[in-house]
Design a protein around this motif. Structure first.
Motif, PDB file in Angstrom:
ATOM      1  N   GLU A  89       0.842  -1.212   0.000  1.00 16.11           N
ATOM      2  CA  GLU A  89       0.000   0.000   0.000  1.00 16.11           C
ATOM      3  C   GLU A  89       0.869   1.251   0.000  1.00 16.11           C
ATOM      4  O   GLU A  89       0.452   2.322  -0.438  1.00 16.11           O
ATOM      5  CB  GLU A  89      -0.915   0.016   1.236  1.00 16.11           C
ATOM      6  CG  GLU A  89      -2.093  -0.932   1.105  1.00 16.11           C
ATOM      7  CD  GLU A  89      -2.935  -0.975   2.362  1.00 16.11           C
ATOM      8  OE1 GLU A  89      -2.846  -0.048   3.186  1.00 16.11           O
ATOM      9  OE2 GLU A  89      -3.686  -1.957   2.527  1.00 16.11           O
TER      10      GLU A  89
ATOM     11  N   THR B 234      -8.476   2.656  -6.945  1.00 21.20           N
ATOM     12  CA  THR B 234      -8.951   1.454  -6.254  1.00 21.20           C
ATOM     13  C   THR B 234      -7.892   0.936  -5.289  1.00 21.20           C
ATOM     14  O   THR B 234      -8.191   0.512  -4.178  1.00 21.20           O
ATOM     15  CB  THR B 234      -9.260   0.350  -7.299  1.00 21.20           C
ATOM     16  OG1 THR B 234     -10.135   0.886  -8.269  1.00 21.20           O
ATOM     17  CG2 THR B 234      -9.861  -0.881  -6.664  1.00 21.20           C
TER      18      THR B 234
ATOM     19  N   MET C  35      -9.229  -7.095   3.199  1.00 20.26           N
ATOM     20  CA  MET C  35     -10.579  -7.419   2.699  1.00 20.26           C
ATOM     21  C   MET C  35     -11.225  -6.210   2.015  1.00 20.26           C
ATOM     22  O   MET C  35     -11.886  -6.362   0.994  1.00 20.26           O
ATOM     23  CB  MET C  35     -11.431  -7.887   3.888  1.00 20.26           C
ATOM     24  CG  MET C  35     -12.709  -8.581   3.466  1.00 20.26           C
ATOM     25  SD  MET C  35     -12.383 -10.072   2.504  1.00 20.26           S
ATOM     26  CE  MET C  35     -13.947 -10.363   1.767  1.00 20.26           C
ATOM     27  N   LYS C  36     -10.952  -5.034   2.626  1.00 18.62           N
ATOM     28  CA  LYS C  36     -11.517  -3.801   2.079  1.00 18.62           C
ATOM     29  C   LYS C  36     -11.015  -3.592   0.637  1.00 18.62           C
ATOM     30  O   LYS C  36     -11.778  -3.216  -0.257  1.00 18.62           O
ATOM     31  CB  LYS C  36     -11.060  -2.640   2.967  1.00 18.62           C
ATOM     32  CG  LYS C  36     -12.030  -1.486   3.022  1.00 18.62           C
ATOM     33  CD  LYS C  36     -11.537  -0.496   4.059  1.00 18.62           C
ATOM     34  CE  LYS C  36     -12.229   0.820   3.904  1.00 18.62           C
ATOM     35  NZ  LYS C  36     -11.692   1.826   4.821  1.00 18.62           N
ATOM     36  N   MET C  37      -9.717  -3.873   0.471  1.00 18.29           N
ATOM     37  CA  MET C  37      -9.108  -3.705  -0.855  1.00 18.29           C
ATOM     38  C   MET C  37      -9.738  -4.672  -1.860  1.00 18.29           C
ATOM     39  O   MET C  37      -9.967  -4.320  -3.021  1.00 18.29           O
ATOM     40  CB  MET C  37      -7.601  -3.976  -0.735  1.00 18.29           C
ATOM     41  CG  MET C  37      -6.808  -3.640  -1.955  1.00 18.29           C
ATOM     42  SD  MET C  37      -6.828  -1.885  -2.338  1.00 18.29           S
ATOM     43  CE  MET C  37      -5.723  -1.233  -1.108  1.00 18.29           C
TER      44      MET C  37
ATOM     45  N   VAL D  33     -12.770  -5.878  -1.786  1.00 18.22           N
ATOM     46  CA  VAL D  33     -14.116  -5.380  -2.120  1.00 18.22           C
ATOM     47  C   VAL D  33     -14.013  -4.222  -3.114  1.00 18.22           C
ATOM     48  O   VAL D  33     -14.758  -4.157  -4.105  1.00 18.22           O
ATOM     49  CB  VAL D  33     -14.871  -4.949  -0.837  1.00 18.22           C
ATOM     50  CG1 VAL D  33     -16.201  -4.291  -1.180  1.00 18.22           C
ATOM     51  CG2 VAL D  33     -15.091  -6.145   0.075  1.00 18.22           C
ATOM     52  N   ARG D  34     -13.063  -3.335  -2.861  1.00 18.98           N
ATOM     53  CA  ARG D  34     -12.872  -2.187  -3.771  1.00 18.98           C
ATOM     54  C   ARG D  34     -12.514  -2.675  -5.177  1.00 18.98           C
ATOM     55  O   ARG D  34     -13.038  -2.176  -6.163  1.00 18.98           O
ATOM     56  CB  ARG D  34     -11.744  -1.286  -3.252  1.00 18.98           C
ATOM     57  CG  ARG D  34     -12.090  -0.499  -2.008  1.00 18.98           C
ATOM     58  CD  ARG D  34     -10.824   0.116  -1.444  1.00 18.98           C
ATOM     59  NE  ARG D  34     -10.300   1.132  -2.344  1.00 18.98           N
ATOM     60  CZ  ARG D  34     -10.545   2.413  -2.249  1.00 18.98           C
ATOM     61  NH1 ARG D  34     -11.311   2.852  -1.267  1.00 18.98           N
ATOM     62  NH2 ARG D  34     -10.043   3.270  -3.086  1.00 18.98           N
TER      63      ARG D  34
END
Lengths: 291, 350
Positions: free
Chosen positions: A72, A98, B1-3, B5-6
């Motif tokens: 990230e 995203t 998990m958020k990534m 879903v995105r």
């Protein structure tokens, strides 16, 4: 901090890199240099997690790059980024948004306007250099902690190169980014890199401070009253030497002051010290490795 | 998990046009199919209403055939095509240079792509099936709809297996064409090998046994059974339906295994090999000699005839031109040699 400890990595059965050990402290810009095919792009792919080393690891602040959350903080811009012809600048931004939620749309637009690029235009209408500008704008807009740029200046004109350097410097100052950049444009790297790493012979031949490394070598032009015997230089640590009649240009490794004294002892009529550019240092390094 | 879903949201949005096109094509195909069924129904109804059921001298209980096997055709096409397009991006080295540096694991990324593809299939198939049922509604007096809906749910489960089966081969291959050849060939190869061996060594396997080993054939058989059942066909026995749960259990287990295999091999995939000739044993290096050997056997025995021989030459040459040559290592030559030797020995034995 980036810690690279790669024991070996093969591509298609060929050994590409081995025994790569180096660290990049936070907030520094490292220029990755090397001849064509030396493994710079492979090293950047290993550093970005695109490749997984056969043996060894790449860590960011002590955490392995293979952990998705670590990535990230990393933005990798490959030498030839993928694009779909119908994709616009806005489309690319949305895709990257995203994965990098911190992408700054305002900054992206500002950078595009500095590069005189239309955000809504299709990528297929752009030259390689223009597409690269899009991606550089994207990379800088992500304000990543770690920015990895492969052949960042490839296809860019002089004005754009200058702009890119300014923006990279700004990113380091404002965001504390750590930048690793590979390029063949050594004169550009010299102007803004703090550190360098020379990849040669499948390994990091040398790395460290650009300034300190440049200070390792000194180049002198000497004029003698008659053509000198090459043997008079044999006691010196000569990296490169060129005889032209009474004139000699010699690149030496070691303490500059002591070398100067040693050269004076050879009784030249004239002695002149030249400042070595990073390109000269690079050539000297590579030549030394191949001799 | 958020990534994850995105990424799922972004990927679904970016493939929306593809979904719309697939659904449209399915709807058109179903419309054409049902038009024929409804026209036959109306013609028969009018005839028997005019002349009565005893027109031919005996009571004639006419039926409507709902043509459920047509849906198997849609399933096979979509469950081969969708994993192919979902995984085709992973065969581009340029794409992987960016994608694998993103803060999302490879397995999550692939899972999102595969789930998106399968969901698109379910939606497109469900919409077209619902349209199919609506179009057949006027024939309700001559059809049982319960078997039709039962087939729908069974076919959905079976399609998951087909989808995972094909995805498995696409995950093993480095290029989309290799993946397509491999996935399609392996749908048939076991059956074709069995048929050839049965013929060579007189295994006395009947045609049904052989056909059942084509991966989509059981669904074809089930669709026939349910078509007959929906049209009140008297030939059906209860035994015909007993085998279906067994098939579905086997299919579910295989779907899980192929899915696990897909994720396992994709996670180990070497990025730098993307777009290259696939180096997996299940790919061209086995398919070319196996198919060539069998086609050669059929041609010589008169089974496949000259068309098979031409098909062999055409496909092999076409494949080599596409790949701009086939780089064969010593191990590949050994595989080819062993395959040909096995077939020559088989031919001599037969």
């Amino acid at each position: 901090m980036i810690s690279v400890n790669i024991n070996s990595h093969h591509l298609g059965g060929n050994l590409i890199l081995e025994d790569i050990t180096m660290t990049v402290p936070d907030g520094k810009i490292l220029g990755l240099v090397g001849t064509n095919g030396s493994g710079k792009s492979t090293l950047l792919r290993l550093m970005s997690g695109v490749y997984v080393p056969d043996s060894g690891s790449v860590q960011y602040d002590g955490k392995d790059v293979t952990i998705p959350a670590v990535r990230e903080n990393i933005f990798f811009l490959p030498d030839d980024p993928f694009f779909a012809g119908q994709t616009t600048g806005t489309g690319i931004f949305d895709i990257y948004k995203t994965f990098y939620p911190n992408l700054d749309r305002e900054l992206y637009r500002t950078l595009l306007s500095r590069f005189k690029l239309d955000e809504k235009a299709h990528q297929r209408n752009f030259s390689k250099g223009m597409r690269r500008q899009f991606y550089i704008a994207l990379a800088l807009s992500a304000r990543p902690k770690y920015l990895l740029l492969d052949e960042a200046f490839d296809g860019l004109d002089a004005f754009t190169k200058k702009t890119v350097i300014e923006e990279i410097n700004r990113s380091v100052e404002e965001n504390g980014s750590t930048v690793v950049i590979s390029s063949h444009a050594l004169s550009e790297l010299e102007t803004f890199c703090d550190l360098y790493a020379l990849i040669e012979g499948q390994t990091v031949k040398s790395h460290g401070s650009l300034e300190e490394h440049a200070a390792k070598y000194s180049r002198y032009t000497l004029a003698f009253t008659e053509a000198p015997d090459p043997a008079i230089f044999s006691h010196l640590n000569v990296r490169d030497i060129d005889f032209r009649g009474k004139f000699v240009t010699v690149t030496l490794e070691g303490d500059a002051e002591k070398l100067y004294e040693s050269l004076l002892a050879l009784n030249p009529a004239v002695i002149d010290r030249e400042k070595l550019s990073f390109e000269d240092v690079f050539i000297t390094d590579v030549k030394g490795g191949r001799s | 998990m958020k990534m994850v879903v995105r990424y799922f949201k972004q990927h679904s949005r970016s493939t929306m046009i593809r979904f719309a096109i697939i659904t449209f094509i399915c709807l058109v195909a179903v419309t054409l199919l049902t038009q024929g069924i409804v026209q036959d129904y109306n013609r028969n109804k009018e005839f028997y209403e005019t002349y009565g059921n005893s027109y031919y001298g005996y009571d004639h209980d006419w039926r409507v055939y709902p043509a459920l096997p047509f849906h198997v055709f849609i399933i096979v096409i979509l469950c081969t095509g969708l994993p192919m397009v979902e995984m085709s991006a992973f065969n581009s080295r340029k794409y992987l240079d960016s994608a694998f540096s993103f803060p999302i694991s490879r397995v999550s990324m692939l899972s999102v792509n595969l789930i998106n593809g399968y969901l698109q299939f379910i939606l497109a198939y469900s919409i077209s099936f619902a349209w199919y049922a609506m179009r057949l509604a006027p024939c309700a007096d001559k059809l049982y709809f319960a078997p039709i809906w039962a087939f729908f749910f069974i076919s959905l489960l079976y399609s998951l297996f087909l989808y995972c089966f094909n995805a498995f081969f696409f995950s093993l291959c480095n290029a989309t064409v290799d993946g397509a050849i491999t996935a399609i060939a392996w749908q048939h190869i076991i059956a074709v090998v069995l048929a050839t061996l049965s013929d060579m060594f007189n295994f006395n396997m009947d045609e049904d046994h052989i056909l059942m080993s084509i991966v989509w054939y059981p669904l074809g058989t089930i669709s026939e059974l349910y078509s007959d059942s929906a049209s009140r066909n008297p030939y059906l026995s209860e035994n015909d339906f007993k085998v279906i749960p067994i098939i579905m259990i086997v299919v579910t287990i295989l779907a899980i295994l192929f899915c696990a295999g897909t994720l396992f091999f994709f996670n180990r995939k070497r990025t730098e090999s993307a777009g290259e000739i696939s180096n997996t044993p299940v790919s061209y290096k086995v398919l070319i000699p196996v198919c060539a050997g069998m086609l050669l056997y059929w041609s010589l025995e008169g089974g496949g005839g000259i068309i098979s021989l031409f098909a062999l030459i055409f496909s092999t040459v076409g494949y080599i031109i596409y790949r701009r040559g086939v780089r064969l290592k010593v191990s590949d030559l050994v595989v080819i040699g062993v395959c040909f030797a096995a077939f020559i020995m088989g031919m001599m034995a037969s």
